[in-house]
Design an enzyme around this catalytic site. Structure first.
Site, PDB file in Angstrom:
ATOM      1  N   LYS A  38       0.852  -1.206   0.000  1.00  0.00           N
ATOM      2  CA  LYS A  38       0.000   0.000   0.000  1.00  0.00           C
ATOM      3  C   LYS A  38       0.878   1.243   0.000  1.00  0.00           C
ATOM      4  CE  LYS A  38      -3.609  -2.012   2.891  1.00  0.00           C
ATOM      5  NZ  LYS A  38      -4.098  -1.998   4.267  1.00  0.00           N
ATOM      6  N   PRO A 126      17.450 -17.746   7.854  1.00  0.00           N
ATOM      7  CA  PRO A 126      16.190 -18.011   8.539  1.00  0.00           C
ATOM      8  C   PRO A 126      16.140 -17.369   9.927  1.00  0.00           C
ATOM      9  CG  PRO A 126      17.355 -20.072   8.047  1.00  0.00           C
ATOM     10  CD  PRO A 126      18.204 -18.948   7.525  1.00  0.00           C
ATOM     11  N   HIS A 155       6.135 -19.371  18.520  1.00  0.00           N
ATOM     12  CA  HIS A 155       6.087 -18.046  17.891  1.00  0.00           C
ATOM     13  C   HIS A 155       4.747 -17.371  18.157  1.00  0.00           C
ATOM     14  CE1 HIS A 155       9.624 -19.408  15.620  1.00  0.00           C
ATOM     15  NE2 HIS A 155       9.845 -18.138  15.384  1.00  0.00           N
ATOM     16  N   LYS A 159       2.280 -15.508  12.774  1.00  0.00           N
ATOM     17  CA  LYS A 159       3.261 -16.120  11.875  1.00  0.00           C
ATOM     18  C   LYS A 159       2.550 -16.960  10.806  1.00  0.00           C
ATOM     19  CE  LYS A 159       7.639 -18.607  11.830  1.00  0.00           C
ATOM     20  NZ  LYS A 159       8.159 -17.664  10.812  1.00  0.00           N
TER      21      LYS A 159
HETATM   22  N1  LIG Z   1      15.284 -14.154   9.545  1.00  0.00           N
HETATM   23  C1  LIG Z   1      14.916 -13.671  10.705  1.00  0.00           C
HETATM   24  O1  LIG Z   1      15.729 -13.482  11.634  1.00  0.00           O
HETATM   25  C2  LIG Z   1      13.475 -13.356  10.923  1.00  0.00           C
HETATM   26  C3  LIG Z   1      12.598 -13.596   9.924  1.00  0.00           C
HETATM   27  N2  LIG Z   1      11.287 -13.292  10.062  1.00  0.00           N
HETATM   28  C4  LIG Z   1      10.472 -13.502   8.891  1.00  0.00           C
HETATM   29  O2  LIG Z   1      10.305 -12.236   8.260  1.00  0.00           O
HETATM   30  C5  LIG Z   1       9.036 -12.189   7.609  1.00  0.00           C
HETATM   31  C6  LIG Z   1       8.269 -10.974   8.118  1.00  0.00           C
HETATM   32  O3  LIG Z   1       7.977 -11.155   9.477  1.00  0.00           O
HETATM   33  P1  LIG Z   1       7.172 -10.065  10.321  1.00  0.00           P
HETATM   34  O4  LIG Z   1       7.784  -8.736  10.150  1.00  0.00           O
HETATM   35  O5  LIG Z   1       7.019 -10.647  11.665  1.00  0.00           O
HETATM   36  O6  LIG Z   1       5.773 -10.108   9.570  1.00  0.00           O
HETATM   37  P2  LIG Z   1       4.707  -8.935   9.414  1.00  0.00           P
HETATM   38  O7  LIG Z   1       3.427  -9.600   9.003  1.00  0.00           O
HETATM   39  O8  LIG Z   1       4.702  -8.071  10.616  1.00  0.00           O
HETATM   40  O9  LIG Z   1       5.269  -8.083   8.194  1.00  0.00           O
HETATM   41  C7  LIG Z   1       5.231  -8.490   6.863  1.00  0.00           C
HETATM   42  C8  LIG Z   1       5.054  -7.237   6.028  1.00  0.00           C
HETATM   43  O10 LIG Z   1       5.167  -7.576   4.656  1.00  0.00           O
HETATM   44  C9  LIG Z   1       4.278  -6.756   3.957  1.00  0.00           C
HETATM   45  N3  LIG Z   1       3.992  -7.304   2.647  1.00  0.00           N
HETATM   46  C10 LIG Z   1       3.207  -8.367   2.332  1.00  0.00           C
HETATM   47  N4  LIG Z   1       3.192  -8.519   1.003  1.00  0.00           N
HETATM   48  C11 LIG Z   1       3.970  -7.543   0.484  1.00  0.00           C
HETATM   49  C12 LIG Z   1       4.323  -7.161  -0.835  1.00  0.00           C
HETATM   50  N5  LIG Z   1       3.841  -7.807  -1.890  1.00  0.00           N
HETATM   51  N6  LIG Z   1       5.171  -6.134  -0.996  1.00  0.00           N
HETATM   52  C13 LIG Z   1       5.652  -5.473   0.035  1.00  0.00           C
HETATM   53  N7  LIG Z   1       5.333  -5.763   1.327  1.00  0.00           N
HETATM   54  C14 LIG Z   1       4.501  -6.786   1.523  1.00  0.00           C
HETATM   55  C15 LIG Z   1       3.032  -6.686   4.839  1.00  0.00           C
HETATM   56  O11 LIG Z   1       2.249  -5.550   4.517  1.00  0.00           O
HETATM   57  C16 LIG Z   1       3.678  -6.584   6.223  1.00  0.00           C
HETATM   58  O12 LIG Z   1       3.834  -5.218   6.583  1.00  0.00           O
HETATM   59  C17 LIG Z   1       8.386 -13.533   7.897  1.00  0.00           C
HETATM   60  O13 LIG Z   1       8.624 -14.406   6.818  1.00  0.00           O
HETATM   61  C18 LIG Z   1       9.097 -14.032   9.125  1.00  0.00           C
HETATM   62  O14 LIG Z   1       9.092 -15.424   9.237  1.00  0.00           O
HETATM   63  C19 LIG Z   1      10.807 -12.740  11.206  1.00  0.00           C
HETATM   64  C20 LIG Z   1      11.639 -12.497  12.257  1.00  0.00           C
HETATM   65  C21 LIG Z   1      13.027 -12.797  12.207  1.00  0.00           C
HETATM   66  O1  LIG Z   2       8.130 -15.080  12.047  1.00  0.00           O
HETATM   67  C1  LIG Z   2       8.927 -14.831  12.968  1.00  0.00           C
HETATM   68  O2  LIG Z   2       8.651 -14.105  13.909  1.00  0.00           O
HETATM   69  C2  LIG Z   2      10.265 -15.441  12.907  1.00  0.00           C
HETATM   70  N1  LIG Z   2      10.591 -16.114  11.848  1.00  0.00           N
HETATM   71  C3  LIG Z   2      11.838 -16.728  11.604  1.00  0.00           C
HETATM   72  C4  LIG Z   2      11.641 -18.231  11.471  1.00  0.00           C
HETATM   73  O3  LIG Z   2      10.681 -18.658  10.814  1.00  0.00           O
HETATM   74  O4  LIG Z   2      12.471 -18.983  11.975  1.00  0.00           O
HETATM   75  C5  LIG Z   2      12.905 -16.327  12.586  1.00  0.00           C
HETATM   76  C6  LIG Z   2      12.424 -16.124  13.980  1.00  0.00           C
HETATM   77  O5  LIG Z   2      12.151 -17.361  14.525  1.00  0.00           O
HETATM   78  C7  LIG Z   2      11.213 -15.210  14.007  1.00  0.00           C
END
Ligand SMILES: NC(=O)C1=CN([C@@H]2O[C@H](COP(=O)(O)OP(=O)(O)OC[C@H]3O[C@@H](n4cnc5c(N)ncnc54)[C@H](O)[C@@H]3O)[C@@H](O)[C@H]2O)C=CC1
Ligand SMILES: O=C(O)C1=N[C@H](C(=O)O)C[C@H](O)C1
Length: 266
Positions: A38, A126, A155, A159
């Site tokens: 958006k 990840p 989590h 998620k």
């Molecule tokens: N690698 C890591 O250390 C971590 C990874 N994650 C991962 O990161 C991702 C995001 O997690 P959160 O921030 O908790 O989720 P969230 O749901 O708070 O944020 C996701 C955002 O992506 C946006 N979005 C969805 N489709 C989109 C598009 N086509 N274009 C642009 N933006 C779009 C949504 O509007 C939302 O603001 C998940 O896959 C989660 O598993 C989360 C925490 C840590």
């Molecule tokens: O969605 C989350 O919050 C997180 N996603 C990552 C995962 O799928 O492992 C990393 C962390 O655990 C937080």
């Protein structure tokens, strides 16, 4: 030295907004633009709760890449869009740093090949929290001596993917350290489907989703007369940001895809 110009996809999300705060604090990083579902044409500073960046928001990733000069895409969105964004970034010569989880093995293989073909670095991690990376490494080490293991990940209930990317990566690392093993009783039967959790190479993964949680994992090893539990908790999403910065620093020097932050640590 020039600033590193970063585009963030998913700026209003829990992780994306934290990444913007990190970029605001870090010298040498500059927010070039954001990609969102958006607010096309608005500036980040116009959105409530986000740092006051002048950078513009684009709904169309290709339009963004055509209009904006950038070095790196940080993707923190959803599995389907994260994959599309990573692929498009590579096609435009922009190096992706990807925290989004839930990519399939086939997608990871395809991105690995594309990075190699384009000779561009990609970091897909990840889990960016240093403690979680250590938990995974310690688990790999422990599995050599304790091959019976189950993973319990917990989590927040927003998620999308289960099991978590961290749990899958942990299981894959353990797989490298132990012989394939079917755990539990050979005649074990689930009277309710799913009772024993997901299965990777005989290892069970249990996914808990509850309000109040952030990101937590226990890796429980069992042996006769003893258990060993390796546990990590992220209580705040700030815990992931030093890893995102580390990946941004490294990805600029890479010309292949790296899966997992452990590959960037000494
Ligand atoms: N690698 C890591 O250390 C971590 C990874 N994650 C991962 O990161 C991702 C995001 O997690 P959160 O921030 O908790 O989720 P969230 O749901 O708070 O944020 C996701 C955002 O992506 C946006 N979005 C969805 N489709 C989109 C598009 N086509 N274009 C642009 N933006 C779009 C949504 O509007 C939302 O603001 C998940 O896959 C989660 O598993 C989360 C925490 C840590
Ligand atoms: O969605 C989350 O919050 C997180 N996603 C990552 C995962 O799928 O492992 C990393 C962390 O655990 C937080």
């Amino acid at each position: 030295m020039n600033n590193v110009r970063v585009i963030v996809a998913g700026p209003r999300g829990k992780m994306g907004s934290e990444a913007l705060r990190m970029i605001e604090k870090e010298e040498g990083l500059e927010l070039a633009a954001c990609i969102d579902r958006k607010h096309n044409g608005e500036q980040v500073k116009d959105l409530k709760g986000l740092p006051a960046f002048d950078a513009f928001i684009y709904e169309d990733i290709e339009e963004c890449f055509q209009a904006v000069e950038a070095d790196i895409l940080v993707d923190l969105t959803t599995p389907a869009f994260g994959y599309k964004h990573t692929k498009t970034a590579l096609e435009y010569g922009i190096r992706p740093v990807v925290g989004t989880t839930g990519f399939t093995t086939a997608q990871l293989e395809e991105l690995t090949d594309l990075a190699e073909e384009k000779e561009l670095g990609v970091v897909i991690a990840p889990n960016f929290a240093l403690g979680a990376v250590l938990m995974m490494q310690f688990s790999k080490w422990a599995a050599k001596y304790f091959p019976d293991v189950e993973i319990i990940e917990r989590h927040h209930d927003n998620k999308l993917d289960a099991p978590s990317g961290t749990a899958v990566k942990t299981a894959q690392l353990i797989q490298e350290a132990r012989e394939s093993k079917q755990q539990g009783h050979p005649q074990e039967k689930e009277t309710i489907e799913g009772a024993r959790g997901a299965d990777i190479d005989g290892m069970k993964i249990h996914s808990v989703r509850l309000p109040g949680l952030v990101a937590h994992q226990e890796v429980v090893f069992g042996s006769s007369g003893q258990n060993l539990t390796i546990k990590h908790d992220s209580f705040h999403r700030e815990s992931f940001m030093s890893g995102v910065k580390l990946a941004i620093d490294h990805v600029q020097k890479l010309d292949v895809l790296v899966y997992g932050l452990e590959n960037l640590l000494d």
